[in-house]
Design a protein around this motif. Structure first.
Motif, short mmCIF file in Angstrom:
data_model
loop_
_atom_site.label_atom_id
_atom_site.label_comp_id
_atom_site.label_asym_id
_atom_site.label_seq_id
_atom_site.Cartn_x
_atom_site.Cartn_y
_atom_site.Cartn_z
N VAL A 69 0.93 -0.93 0.15
CA VAL A 69 0.01 -0.17 -0.28
C VAL A 69 0.94 1.31 -0.01
N GLY B 234 2.53 2.03 -3.25
CA GLY B 234 1.49 2.12 -4.42
C GLY B 234 1.22 0.96 -5.24
N ARG B 235 1.78 -0.19 -5.08
CA ARG B 235 1.67 -1.64 -5.76
C ARG B 235 0.00 -2.01 -5.42
N TYR B 236 -0.38 -1.67 -4.11
CA TYR B 236 -1.80 -2.19 -3.98
C TYR B 236 -2.53 -0.95 -3.40
N ILE B 237 -4.05 -1.00 -3.39
CA ILE B 237 -4.90 0.01 -2.96
C ILE B 237 -5.59 -0.42 -1.61
N GLN B 238 -5.86 0.40 -0.99
CA GLN B 238 -6.64 0.33 0.26
C GLN B 238 -7.76 1.00 0.22
N GLY B 239 -9.06 0.20 0.44
CA GLY B 239 -10.32 0.75 0.62
C GLY B 239 -11.46 0.01 1.13
N LEU C 231 -11.64 4.09 -2.33
CA LEU C 231 -10.64 4.36 -1.90
C LEU C 231 -10.70 5.37 -0.46
N GLN C 232 -10.03 4.98 0.42
CA GLN C 232 -9.86 5.73 1.41
C GLN C 232 -9.22 7.27 1.29
N VAL D 72 -10.45 9.43 -0.71
CA VAL D 72 -10.68 9.76 -2.05
C VAL D 72 -12.04 10.09 -2.28
#
Length: 87
Positions: free
Chosen positions: A53, A56-61, A78-79, A81
């Motif tokens: 995260v 930037g390889r993974y996204i968190q949301g 997305l958290q 955003v």
């Protein structure tokens, strides 16, 4: 179980189905206890996910799934955003 025993004592298929359901339920509860109450085990260690995260390889949301079209429609919010948070 009582219903089957009292009203359908000779219906072997129903008794087998009931026993199968009970066994599957016990296995699921056992797996849940092994995974600290989580329904599914984690696929990657938390350290790798956190690093992914940050890089930037993974996204968190938050995963949102359409309850009427669950197999076809879902998205990840997305958290941070589009939220009103200032941070």
């Amino acid at each position: 179980q009582n219903y089957l025993d009292n009203f359908w004592p000779d219906l072997k298929a129903a008794h087998e189905l009931f026993a199968s359901i009970i066994q599957a339920r016990r296995e699921r509860e056992s797996e849940s206890q092994e995974n600290n109450g989580k329904e599914y085990p984690e696929h990657l260690p938390m350290e790798i996910l956190e690093a992914g995260v940050k890089s930037g390889r993974y996204i968190q949301g938050i995963l949102n799934v359409n309850k009427h079209r669950a197999q076809l429609e879902a998205f990840v919010r997305l958290q941070g955003v589009g939220s009103k948070e200032t941070g």
